[in-house]
Design a protein around this motif. Sequence first.
Motif, PDB file in Angstrom:
ATOM      1  N   ARG A 196       0.834  -1.204   0.000  1.00 16.20           N
ATOM      2  CA  ARG A 196       0.000   0.000   0.000  1.00 16.20           C
ATOM      3  C   ARG A 196       0.868   1.253   0.000  1.00 16.20           C
ATOM      4  NH1 ARG A 196      -4.748  -0.692   4.407  1.00 16.20           N
ATOM      5  NH2 ARG A 196      -5.122   1.436   3.692  1.00 16.20           N
ATOM      6  N   PHE A 197       1.963   1.200   0.762  1.00 19.66           N
ATOM      7  CA  PHE A 197       2.881   2.338   0.801  1.00 19.66           C
ATOM      8  C   PHE A 197       3.483   2.584  -0.581  1.00 19.66           C
ATOM      9  CE2 PHE A 197       7.350   3.585   1.036  1.00 19.66           C
ATOM     10  CZ  PHE A 197       7.248   4.822   1.645  1.00 19.66           C
ATOM     11  N   CYS A 198       3.901   1.514  -1.265  1.00 18.00           N
ATOM     12  CA  CYS A 198       4.538   1.662  -2.578  1.00 18.00           C
ATOM     13  C   CYS A 198       3.544   2.168  -3.623  1.00 18.00           C
ATOM     14  CB  CYS A 198       5.139   0.330  -3.022  1.00 18.00           C
ATOM     15  SG  CYS A 198       6.562  -0.185  -2.027  1.00 18.00           S
ATOM     16  N   ARG A 199       2.292   1.737  -3.541  1.00 20.01           N
ATOM     17  CA  ARG A 199       1.275   2.250  -4.459  1.00 20.01           C
ATOM     18  C   ARG A 199       1.098   3.756  -4.274  1.00 20.01           C
ATOM     19  NH1 ARG A 199      -2.869  -1.888  -6.230  1.00 20.01           N
ATOM     20  NH2 ARG A 199      -1.994  -3.911  -5.707  1.00 20.01           N
ATOM     21  N   ALA A 200       1.140   4.199  -3.027  1.00 18.23           N
ATOM     22  CA  ALA A 200       1.011   5.635  -2.762  1.00 18.23           C
ATOM     23  C   ALA A 200       2.199   6.407  -3.313  1.00 18.23           C
ATOM     24  CB  ALA A 200       0.874   5.879  -1.266  1.00 18.23           C
ATOM     25  N   GLN A 201       3.394   5.794  -3.276  1.00 18.35           N
ATOM     26  CA  GLN A 201       4.580   6.479  -3.798  1.00 18.35           C
ATOM     27  C   GLN A 201       4.536   6.611  -5.312  1.00 18.35           C
ATOM     28  OE1 GLN A 201       6.294   7.995  -1.396  1.00 18.35           O
ATOM     29  NE2 GLN A 201       4.671   6.896  -0.324  1.00 18.35           N
ATOM     30  N   VAL A 202       3.887   5.652  -5.975  1.00 17.08           N
ATOM     31  CA  VAL A 202       3.716   5.765  -7.432  1.00 17.08           C
ATOM     32  C   VAL A 202       2.898   7.008  -7.749  1.00 17.08           C
ATOM     33  CG1 VAL A 202       2.665   4.700  -9.448  1.00 17.08           C
ATOM     34  CG2 VAL A 202       3.963   3.309  -7.851  1.00 17.08           C
ATOM     35  N   ARG A 203       1.858   7.250  -6.962  1.00 20.20           N
ATOM     36  CA  ARG A 203       1.031   8.437  -7.179  1.00 20.20           C
ATOM     37  C   ARG A 203       1.827   9.704  -6.937  1.00 20.20           C
ATOM     38  NH1 ARG A 203      -4.541   8.128  -4.075  1.00 20.20           N
ATOM     39  NH2 ARG A 203      -4.562  10.220  -4.963  1.00 20.20           N
ATOM     40  N   ARG A 204       2.736   9.665  -5.976  1.00 23.85           N
ATOM     41  CA  ARG A 204       3.532  10.857  -5.675  1.00 23.85           C
ATOM     42  C   ARG A 204       4.571  11.144  -6.756  1.00 23.85           C
ATOM     43  NH1 ARG A 204       3.290  12.645  -0.359  1.00 23.85           N
ATOM     44  NH2 ARG A 204       2.029  11.367   1.016  1.00 23.85           N
ATOM     45  N   ALA A 205       4.906  10.118  -7.547  1.00 20.54           N
ATOM     46  CA  ALA A 205       5.860  10.268  -8.652  1.00 20.54           C
ATOM     47  C   ALA A 205       7.193  10.809  -8.159  1.00 20.54           C
ATOM     48  CB  ALA A 205       5.289  11.183  -9.744  1.00 20.54           C
ATOM     49  N   THR A 206       7.678  10.272  -7.037  1.00 16.60           N
ATOM     50  CA  THR A 206       8.961  10.704  -6.504  1.00 16.60           C
ATOM     51  C   THR A 206      10.087   9.874  -7.113  1.00 16.60           C
ATOM     52  OG1 THR A 206       8.853   9.156  -4.659  1.00 16.60           O
ATOM     53  CG2 THR A 206       7.849  11.326  -4.338  1.00 16.60           C
TER      54      THR A 206
ATOM     55  N   VAL B  28       7.632   6.973   7.356  1.00 14.12           N
ATOM     56  CA  VAL B  28       8.749   7.028   6.400  1.00 14.12           C
ATOM     57  C   VAL B  28       8.890   8.426   5.807  1.00 14.12           C
ATOM     58  CG1 VAL B  28       9.642   6.120   4.228  1.00 14.12           C
ATOM     59  CG2 VAL B  28       8.550   4.583   5.864  1.00 14.12           C
ATOM     60  N   LEU B  29       7.790   9.002   5.319  1.00 15.25           N
ATOM     61  CA  LEU B  29       7.864  10.310   4.674  1.00 15.25           C
ATOM     62  C   LEU B  29       8.171  11.405   5.674  1.00 15.25           C
ATOM     63  CD1 LEU B  29       4.913  10.098   2.136  1.00 15.25           C
ATOM     64  CD2 LEU B  29       7.297   9.466   1.847  1.00 15.25           C
ATOM     65  N   GLY B  30       7.793  11.205   6.943  1.00 14.94           N
ATOM     66  CA  GLY B  30       8.100  12.206   7.956  1.00 14.94           C
ATOM     67  C   GLY B  30       9.580  12.343   8.207  1.00 14.94           C
ATOM     68  N   VAL B  31      10.341  11.280   7.892  1.00 16.91           N
ATOM     69  CA  VAL B  31      11.796  11.313   8.087  1.00 16.91           C
ATOM     70  C   VAL B  31      12.523  11.621   6.786  1.00 16.91           C
ATOM     71  CG1 VAL B  31      13.799   9.917   8.715  1.00 16.91           C
ATOM     72  CG2 VAL B  31      11.689   9.740  10.039  1.00 16.91           C
ATOM     73  N   LEU B  32      12.059  11.014   5.690  1.00 13.53           N
ATOM     74  CA  LEU B  32      12.795  11.129   4.429  1.00 13.53           C
ATOM     75  C   LEU B  32      12.428  12.373   3.631  1.00 13.53           C
ATOM     76  CD1 LEU B  32      12.679   7.448   3.138  1.00 13.53           C
ATOM     77  CD2 LEU B  32      14.467   8.567   4.464  1.00 13.53           C
TER      78      LEU B  32
END
Length: 681
Positions: free
Chosen positions: A99-109, A308-312
Amino acid sequence: STRTMGDVDFLSGLGDQDRDDEDEEGDEDRDAEGLDWARSKKSLALFLVDCSPPMFAKCEIKVEKFPTVQLRNSDQLEDSKKFFTFTNRFSYAINEISRFCRAQVRRATADRFGVVFFNIDEDKKGVQVFLELNQPNVKFIKALDEVSRSDDVGKMPKSASKLFDESGNSHLQLGIEECKQQLFQDKNDKDAKKAIYVLTWLDDPLGDTKGREIRKASCLKSVGDCKESQIRVAVVPLAVNDDQVLPGRSPSVPADCEAFYIGRFYEELSNAAYLPSESQADAEGDGEKLDVATQLIDRRVTNLEQEVLGVLNPRSMASINWIISTNPRVEMAVKLYALTMEAKIKSHVWLDQRNNKRVKVMTQRSCKGTGQLLLESQIEKYYPYGRTEVVITDDEMKQVKSMDMEKGIHLLGFKPRSSLRVEDNLRAPYFIYPDEKALVGSTMTFTAFWKGMLEQDRIAICAMRSRSNVAPRLVALVAANERRDEDGRRILAPDGMHVVNLPFSDDIRAIPPHPTVDEVPEEAITAAEKIMEHFQMCGCCDFENPQLFRHFKHLEAISLEEKVEEEELTAVEACIIPDPEEFSSDEVKQMFQDFKNAIDPDYDSKVMQGGGKAAGSAKRKREPKAEPGPADANLVDIVNSGGLEKLTVDKLKEHCRSLGLTVGGKKADLIQRILDKVKQD
């Protein structure tokens, strides 16, 4: 949908499609915004997943399937939820990573992630690199889903018989060493932010056998080496309920226990690995020591994205100086952050239908009159001034824009906080706090003004020039205290100042006056308050954007060869659509009827007056078309005398309508239609 599109990996392409075009387009937006967008560091994170027996112990774990409507109360919210059910913590952990990785795809980082297993029976090594560091893509997510959603025990990793290898090294230590090697594999990632997240439900990964203390010292040394290399190591207990992660050093407990005691080992590991993020470091600089044990107890895999995003990803957009005075020089360095930024659907990519290769887009300009192609050297730019076209070169425009003001935030003065109005916010605000690394003493200077502005309830009016080639902006700095979660443990936003973009006089628009009511019946106010109380919303207001959600869900379904769940899309869309059932209930209907009666007993009849229909619902009636007829004598005289050319376009259109002719086209077309009609008559 199960369509595939040749060799194109649409899901992975979302993160890196047409980079050159996006960067070029993004630079234009950033120039327009006037921000100094420095290239941010990449982020790398590895999920170190435990495969010990407690991870596969049978238990029922329910995970919310998709967002639901947040309308009235928690009871209604719980009744409307739908869940995935997992029978062990390993599948639960892998599903959350997916689920986390799917969200990162949307963020396009451009961030990269990977998965490593430890305590696994893999050639007696105890460690396996399941997914190497990569940007999340179709293969990445499919591999995770195949493991997390499979009921076949054969597809699950097999637990190792011991928690250490033949040399006596714990599998946790070997897993951390493997992750460290993966994070430093590429020399280009030298300056990237790095993190390792240990997902486990075994509170003692060392074993109660001979050599435990040696294994413990070796493991803590590996963690210390990660800390020296600026790699953050964080433990995520796979708790289902909030009371399952406990402090203390409990004696040995069964493998299928329902509690995780951080005092057995992981509290000591977390203290040895503690590497504060930027906001945490600032908080400690103010004298507030963050409790590592409390963080470990509160950490949940369901908040993996936030963790994860709060740190990275808390990356500043710019580091500029806040200049209080130029003579004598008083200034401080501050970091500028964006609290909100509109998420948009990325533009499509053109492909050659024959081979699915990307198409290169080339732009050429031509003369509108002759159609001749022009070179860049043959093109000039003009700016309209009234009806005059003023030609200005790029160098002349830069000279016009240039101002004798250095880059930074320049203090103009202070005003009461009450003078700041809601409508003064020209665009989304930014957030600043001191940058001690850029200028020593910035924290002390910033804190002095921050506390003074809070005590005196004042705001600072400044001119901000974030880049030397953009015009300055008028901004207000508003001091704000830190914001924490409901439990008061996690810092959501640190102490700092909001940068509110203020309008110049040219940006202010006047609105027409509207009728006011001197007195409102007390019954009407009571009825309105009753309606507000009934529709009180619970929970947060962080709603999904239905358009974005629908767009990415369909792309995701095509790439992963899945079906789009219309129920899921409907649930997301329902977040911003009033619930028809709620508004059609007898109780709600009666509330609105009481409100209308309190305003005026003849409310419905009076509202329907003002044009015959209720405001906003009336449609403008079209005037009946005039019956076409022959040209009148006056028009014939004008045609015979050649006077049509002297008539205005509006007058020509009137004659066309009277003759039953169309009114589209240029003036010459209108004249020709009239001439043909007169000649025909």
